[in-house]
Design a protein around this motif. Structure first.
Motif, PDB file in Angstrom:
ATOM      1  N   SER A 177       0.713  -0.954   0.034  1.00 19.10           N
ATOM      2  CA  SER A 177      -0.080  -0.210  -0.061  1.00 19.10           C
ATOM      3  C   SER A 177       0.937   1.249   0.046  1.00 19.10           C
ATOM      4  O   SER A 177       0.579   2.208  -0.860  1.00 19.10           O
ATOM      5  N   ARG A 178       1.647   1.258   0.820  1.00 18.16           N
ATOM      6  CA  ARG A 178       2.636   2.358   1.005  1.00 18.16           C
ATOM      7  C   ARG A 178       3.679   2.115   1.748  1.00 18.16           C
ATOM      8  O   ARG A 178       3.959   1.046   2.492  1.00 18.16           O
ATOM      9  N   THR A 179       4.924   2.805   1.264  1.00 19.15           N
ATOM     10  CA  THR A 179       6.321   2.498   1.981  1.00 19.15           C
ATOM     11  C   THR A 179       6.794   3.840   2.880  1.00 19.15           C
ATOM     12  O   THR A 179       6.691   4.813   2.416  1.00 19.15           O
ATOM     13  N   PHE A 180       7.155   3.499   4.254  1.00 18.04           N
ATOM     14  CA  PHE A 180       7.698   4.623   4.968  1.00 18.04           C
ATOM     15  C   PHE A 180       9.216   4.602   5.420  1.00 18.04           C
ATOM     16  O   PHE A 180       9.606   3.437   5.368  1.00 18.04           O
ATOM     17  N   SER A 181      10.002   5.442   5.828  1.00 19.10           N
ATOM     18  CA  SER A 181      11.303   5.295   6.137  1.00 19.10           C
ATOM     19  C   SER A 181      11.098   4.928   7.752  1.00 19.10           C
ATOM     20  O   SER A 181      10.145   4.989   8.202  1.00 19.10           O
ATOM     21  N   PHE A 182      12.444   4.299   8.025  1.00 19.36           N
ATOM     22  CA  PHE A 182      12.248   4.156   9.479  1.00 19.36           C
ATOM     23  C   PHE A 182      12.171   5.116  10.539  1.00 19.36           C
ATOM     24  O   PHE A 182      11.450   5.123  11.372  1.00 19.36           O
ATOM     25  N   ASP A 183      12.664   6.350  10.156  1.00 21.10           N
ATOM     26  CA  ASP A 183      12.374   7.479  10.832  1.00 21.10           C
ATOM     27  C   ASP A 183      10.969   8.001  11.028  1.00 21.10           C
ATOM     28  O   ASP A 183      10.321   8.584  11.749  1.00 21.10           O
ATOM     29  N   GLN A 184       9.995   7.129  10.182  1.00 19.84           N
ATOM     30  CA  GLN A 184       8.552   7.738   9.849  1.00 19.84           C
ATOM     31  C   GLN A 184       7.659   6.436  10.585  1.00 19.84           C
ATOM     32  O   GLN A 184       6.598   6.166  10.444  1.00 19.84           O
ATOM     33  N   ILE A 185       8.228   5.678  11.632  1.00 27.09           N
ATOM     34  CA  ILE A 185       7.451   4.743  12.394  1.00 27.09           C
ATOM     35  C   ILE A 185       6.212   5.183  13.073  1.00 27.09           C
ATOM     36  O   ILE A 185       5.195   4.501  12.698  1.00 27.09           O
ATOM     37  N   VAL A 186       6.307   6.197  13.481  1.00 27.09           N
ATOM     38  CA  VAL A 186       4.894   6.682  14.016  1.00 27.09           C
ATOM     39  C   VAL A 186       3.974   6.957  12.844  1.00 27.09           C
ATOM     40  O   VAL A 186       2.865   6.663  13.120  1.00 27.09           O
ATOM     41  N   GLU A 187       4.397   7.547  11.894  1.00 24.82           N
ATOM     42  CA  GLU A 187       3.462   7.855  10.937  1.00 24.82           C
ATOM     43  C   GLU A 187       2.945   6.657  10.147  1.00 24.82           C
ATOM     44  O   GLU A 187       1.718   6.641   9.775  1.00 24.82           O
ATOM     45  N   ALA A 188       3.834   5.637  10.129  1.00 23.06           N
ATOM     46  CA  ALA A 188       3.432   4.295   9.743  1.00 23.06           C
ATOM     47  C   ALA A 188       2.356   3.602  10.534  1.00 23.06           C
ATOM     48  O   ALA A 188       1.353   3.190   9.697  1.00 23.06           O
ATOM     49  N   HIS A 189       2.271   3.807  11.713  1.00 28.15           N
ATOM     50  CA  HIS A 189       1.502   3.402  12.654  1.00 28.15           C
ATOM     51  C   HIS A 189       0.178   4.154  12.272  1.00 28.15           C
ATOM     52  O   HIS A 189      -0.984   3.725  12.686  1.00 28.15           O
ATOM     53  N   ARG A 190       0.199   5.562  12.451  1.00 28.03           N
ATOM     54  CA  ARG A 190      -1.077   6.247  12.110  1.00 28.03           C
ATOM     55  C   ARG A 190      -1.654   5.905  10.779  1.00 28.03           C
ATOM     56  O   ARG A 190      -3.090   5.896  10.849  1.00 28.03           O
ATOM     57  N   PHE A 191      -0.910   5.664   9.845  1.00 30.89           N
ATOM     58  CA  PHE A 191      -1.694   5.151   8.533  1.00 30.89           C
ATOM     59  C   PHE A 191      -2.338   3.911   8.783  1.00 30.89           C
ATOM     60  O   PHE A 191      -3.273   3.678   8.236  1.00 30.89           O
ATOM     61  N   LEU A 192      -1.614   3.095   9.379  1.00 33.44           N
ATOM     62  CA  LEU A 192      -2.465   1.722   9.600  1.00 33.44           C
ATOM     63  C   LEU A 192      -3.664   2.104  10.313  1.00 33.44           C
ATOM     64  O   LEU A 192      -4.555   1.188   9.876  1.00 33.44           O
ATOM     65  N   GLU A 193      -3.934   2.684  11.538  1.00 35.46           N
ATOM     66  CA  GLU A 193      -4.887   2.893  11.935  1.00 35.46           C
ATOM     67  C   GLU A 193      -5.847   3.732  11.192  1.00 35.46           C
ATOM     68  O   GLU A 193      -7.171   4.054  11.800  1.00 35.46           O
ATOM     69  N   SER A 194      -5.505   4.484  10.186  1.00 34.10           N
ATOM     70  CA  SER A 194      -6.524   5.108   9.624  1.00 34.10           C
ATOM     71  C   SER A 194      -7.464   4.334   8.695  1.00 34.10           C
ATOM     72  O   SER A 194      -8.404   4.825   8.198  1.00 34.10           O
ATOM     73  N   ASN A 195      -7.051   3.136   8.338  1.00 37.29           N
ATOM     74  CA  ASN A 195      -7.798   2.161   7.826  1.00 37.29           C
ATOM     75  C   ASN A 195      -7.753   2.479   6.386  1.00 37.29           C
ATOM     76  O   ASN A 195      -8.698   2.134   5.432  1.00 37.29           O
ATOM     77  N   GLU A 196      -6.842   3.400   5.624  1.00 44.58           N
ATOM     78  CA  GLU A 196      -7.078   3.802   4.511  1.00 44.58           C
ATOM     79  C   GLU A 196      -6.104   2.845   3.400  1.00 44.58           C
ATOM     80  O   GLU A 196      -6.158   2.836   2.141  1.00 44.58           O
ATOM     81  N   GLN A 197      -5.380   2.100   4.167  1.00 43.50           N
ATOM     82  CA  GLN A 197      -4.437   1.366   3.492  1.00 43.50           C
ATOM     83  C   GLN A 197      -5.304   0.146   2.542  1.00 43.50           C
ATOM     84  O   GLN A 197      -6.250  -0.158   2.702  1.00 43.50           O
ATOM     85  N   PHE A 198      -4.608  -0.084   1.314  1.00 49.50           N
ATOM     86  CA  PHE A 198      -4.936  -1.385   0.634  1.00 49.50           C
ATOM     87  C   PHE A 198      -3.771  -2.187   0.437  1.00 49.50           C
ATOM     88  O   PHE A 198      -2.839  -1.947  -0.566  1.00 49.50           O
ATOM     89  N   GLY A 199      -3.726  -3.154   1.268  1.00 46.15           N
ATOM     90  CA  GLY A 199      -2.360  -4.187   1.288  1.00 46.15           C
ATOM     91  C   GLY A 199      -1.556  -3.763   2.498  1.00 46.15           C
ATOM     92  O   GLY A 199      -1.925  -3.324   3.181  1.00 46.15           O
ATOM     93  N   LYS A 200      -0.352  -3.939   2.238  1.00 38.53           N
ATOM     94  CA  LYS A 200       0.757  -4.048   3.297  1.00 38.53           C
ATOM     95  C   LYS A 200       1.330  -2.682   3.292  1.00 38.53           C
ATOM     96  O   LYS A 200       1.688  -2.193   2.308  1.00 38.53           O
ATOM     97  N   ILE A 201       1.777  -2.252   4.732  1.00 34.79           N
ATOM     98  CA  ILE A 201       2.457  -1.214   5.190  1.00 34.79           C
ATOM     99  C   ILE A 201       3.927  -1.678   5.326  1.00 34.79           C
ATOM    100  O   ILE A 201       4.029  -2.545   6.219  1.00 34.79           O
TER     101      ILE A 201
END
Length: 329
Positions: free
Chosen positions: A301-325
């Motif tokens: 669905s989307r790729t984040f950098s290591f320093d963006q781990i908080v943003e990655a978890h926020r995206f997970l909880e948005s339920n907007e993803q289609f596939g794997k983060i």
């Protein structure tokens, strides 16, 4: 020293910290990996928030799947050498074997030389979704040609993996998603039918698609009130496999449907496969075949950098993803 993600208190994504820690050398039978990418799973958000089946210590690492390059191997390890590109089968405990970090160490039996056609990002997105879906649909339900299978939370990585596996064995996947926003994308990845449960009558649509009682297998991550329309549309002797609990509402027990149709309602965890060596080898062979043939292809669905781990978890909880983060390191 290596950077790792840890948390000291339960809460939202903001509790995640990146810290430098000393990493011990691998012990006997272990492989140490320089992580290049790791997948984000709902289980990690549950551990972080205190609602997972395992209790997190303080501090706690987290993460269930990763891919990278072998850094060093412990005593007694055969088949792996520094420089090998590998990925990781989800361990029994992410607290004991966390994946979120620059360096991660695992028992050698959980380390896999994945097909070279996969990028490290794809390899980090593969094992949790395909092993979970394989265990439920193939090992337990014996899904096969001419079966209808209902897949809820269909736009999740596991939902998409289940759609691909259903098509691989000739079954008909019926994807259930909350709204029609992801309908076209689900059809494009192989769903034969898509039902928007917040916009349509789920029971009526299932009976329209598959007949009044022709759905033998349901693969559900949601629970809650959806149990009643799902079981009402199932075939006699059918099986509903529950692997999640996304609904915040109570899950009713559909007594009369279960009695009248002799249904099986079964809880399921992926460690039923990963903790059984024979089942794990069978699963690996099935998944390797699918990955090599192209029948199975991780959807990122989307790729984040290591320093963006908080943003990655926020995206997970948005339920907007289609596939794997996926997070790259």
């Amino acid at each position: 020293m290596a950077r790792v993600v840890r948390f000291y208190e339960l809460g939202g994504p903001e509790v995640l910290r990146i810290e430098n820690v000393d990493m011990p050398a691998p012990g006997p039978g272990e492989v140490q990996i320089r992580v290049k990418a790791f997948g984000i799973n709902r289980a990690e958000a549950l551990l972080r928030s205190g609602t997972y089946i395992q209790t997190a210590p303080s501090p706690s690492g987290l993460g269930l799947e990763a891919a990278g390059i072998v850094e060093t191997v412990g005593e007694g390890v055969d088949g792996f050498a520094p420089g090998d590109a590998v990925s990781v089968v989800p361990p029994l405990s992410m607290v004991r074997w966390p994946a979120y970090g620059e360096i991660a160490t695992y028992p050698a039996e959980l380390v896999v030389k994945h097909p070279p056609s996969l990028s490290l990002e794809e390899a980090a997105a593969a094992w949790m979704q395909y092993l979970t879906s394989y265990g439920a649909l193939i090992d337990i339900a014996k899904l096969g040609r001419e079966d209808f299978v209902v897949i809820t939370a269909a736009s999740s990585s596991i939902g998409l993996a289940a759609i691909q596996i259903a098509n691989m064995v000739g079954a008909t996947p019926i994807a259930v998603t909350r709204t029609s926003a992801k309908k076209r994308a689900l059809l494009e990845v192989g769903a034969a039918h898509v039902i928007a449960s917040a916009e349509e009558d789920l029971e009526a649509r299932l009976k329209e698609i598959a007949g009044p009682e022709d759905i033998r297998v349901v693969f559900d991550a949601v629970g809650g009130p959806i149990f009643e329309p799902l079981t009402a549309a199932m075939a006699r002797g059918g099986i509903l496999i529950e692997y999640g609990g996304l609904s915040p509402e109570p899950t009713p027990f559909p007594l009369f449907a279960v009695l009248a149709k002799t249904l099986t309602l079964r809880g399921y965890l992926v460690d039923e496969i990963t903790s059984d060596p024979a089942k794990l080898e069978a699963a690996k062979a099935f998944i390797f075949d699918g990955l090599m043939s192209g029948s199975l292809k991780p959807v990122i669905s989307r790729t984040f950098s290591f320093d963006q781990i908080v943003e990655a978890h926020r995206f997970l909880e948005s339920n907007e993803q289609f596939g794997k983060i996926v997070v790259t390191v």
